[in-house]
Design a protein around this motif. Structure first.
Motif, PDB file in Angstrom:
ATOM      1  N   GLU A   4       0.829  -1.208   0.000  1.00 12.65           N
ATOM      2  CA  GLU A   4       0.000   0.000   0.000  1.00 12.65           C
ATOM      3  C   GLU A   4       0.865   1.259   0.000  1.00 12.65           C
ATOM      4  N   ILE A   5       1.921   1.259   0.791  1.00 12.47           N
ATOM      5  CA  ILE A   5       2.829   2.412   0.835  1.00 12.47           C
ATOM      6  C   ILE A   5       3.496   2.597  -0.520  1.00 12.47           C
ATOM      7  N   ALA A   6       3.930   1.510  -1.118  1.00 19.88           N
ATOM      8  CA  ALA A   6       4.581   1.582  -2.432  1.00 19.88           C
ATOM      9  C   ALA A   6       3.624   2.132  -3.480  1.00 19.88           C
ATOM     10  N   LYS A   7       2.370   1.726  -3.427  1.00 20.88           N
ATOM     11  CA  LYS A   7       1.376   2.227  -4.386  1.00 20.88           C
ATOM     12  C   LYS A   7       1.165   3.729  -4.222  1.00 20.88           C
ATOM     13  N   ARG A   8       1.055   4.177  -2.967  1.00 20.40           N
ATOM     14  CA  ARG A   8       0.865   5.612  -2.725  1.00 20.40           C
ATOM     15  C   ARG A   8       2.064   6.417  -3.201  1.00 20.40           C
ATOM     16  N   ARG A   9       3.261   5.901  -2.959  1.00 24.32           N
ATOM     17  CA  ARG A   9       4.474   6.602  -3.409  1.00 24.32           C
ATOM     18  C   ARG A   9       4.529   6.657  -4.937  1.00 24.32           C
ATOM     19  N   ALA A  10       4.162   5.569  -5.572  1.00 23.85           N
ATOM     20  CA  ALA A  10       4.173   5.520  -7.033  1.00 23.85           C
ATOM     21  C   ALA A  10       3.168   6.528  -7.608  1.00 23.85           C
ATOM     22  N   LYS A  11       2.019   6.644  -6.955  1.00 24.95           N
ATOM     23  CA  LYS A  11       1.002   7.581  -7.433  1.00 24.95           C
ATOM     24  C   LYS A  11       1.476   9.021  -7.373  1.00 24.95           C
ATOM     25  N   ARG A  12       2.145   9.361  -6.311  1.00 21.33           N
ATOM     26  CA  ARG A  12       2.570  10.764  -6.182  1.00 21.33           C
ATOM     27  C   ARG A  12       3.932  11.022  -6.827  1.00 21.33           C
ATOM     28  N   GLY A  13       4.537   9.960  -7.384  1.00 25.24           N
ATOM     29  CA  GLY A  13       5.789  10.126  -8.132  1.00 25.24           C
ATOM     30  C   GLY A  13       7.011  10.212  -7.272  1.00 25.24           C
ATOM     31  N   ALA A  14       6.941   9.705  -6.062  1.00 25.04           N
ATOM     32  CA  ALA A  14       8.104   9.764  -5.159  1.00 25.04           C
ATOM     33  C   ALA A  14       9.076   8.649  -5.455  1.00 25.04           C
TER      34      ALA A  14
END
Length: 69
Positions: A59-69
């Motif tokens: 879930e953390i990886a998905k959120r980071r990927a979404k915001r481009g981090a």
């Protein structure tokens, strides 16, 4: 008779598009259009599939990927 589900319809469409993509008679112009529709169909199928159980790290990886981090 039962109506096919959305997933069943998308799978049938995917199969038809695959057949057109494999057909050597398909023109390059048609190939481009069919390829786009095939890609969009695959995306819709993926989105309609039930989500697999994921870990908090996923879930953390998905959120980071979404915001481009």
């Amino acid at each position: 008779m039962t109506e096919p589900t959305t997933t069943a319809r998308l799978e049938a469409l995917r199969d038809r598009l695959e057949a057109v993509l494999r057909d050597p008679e398909t023109s390059p112009r048609d190939l481009a259009t069919v390829s786009r529709e095939y890609r969009l169909t695959l995306e819709k199928l993926e989105a309609s599939a039930p989500a697999a159980a994921s870990s908090p790290l996923d879930e953390i990886a998905k959120r980071r990927a979404k915001r481009g981090a």
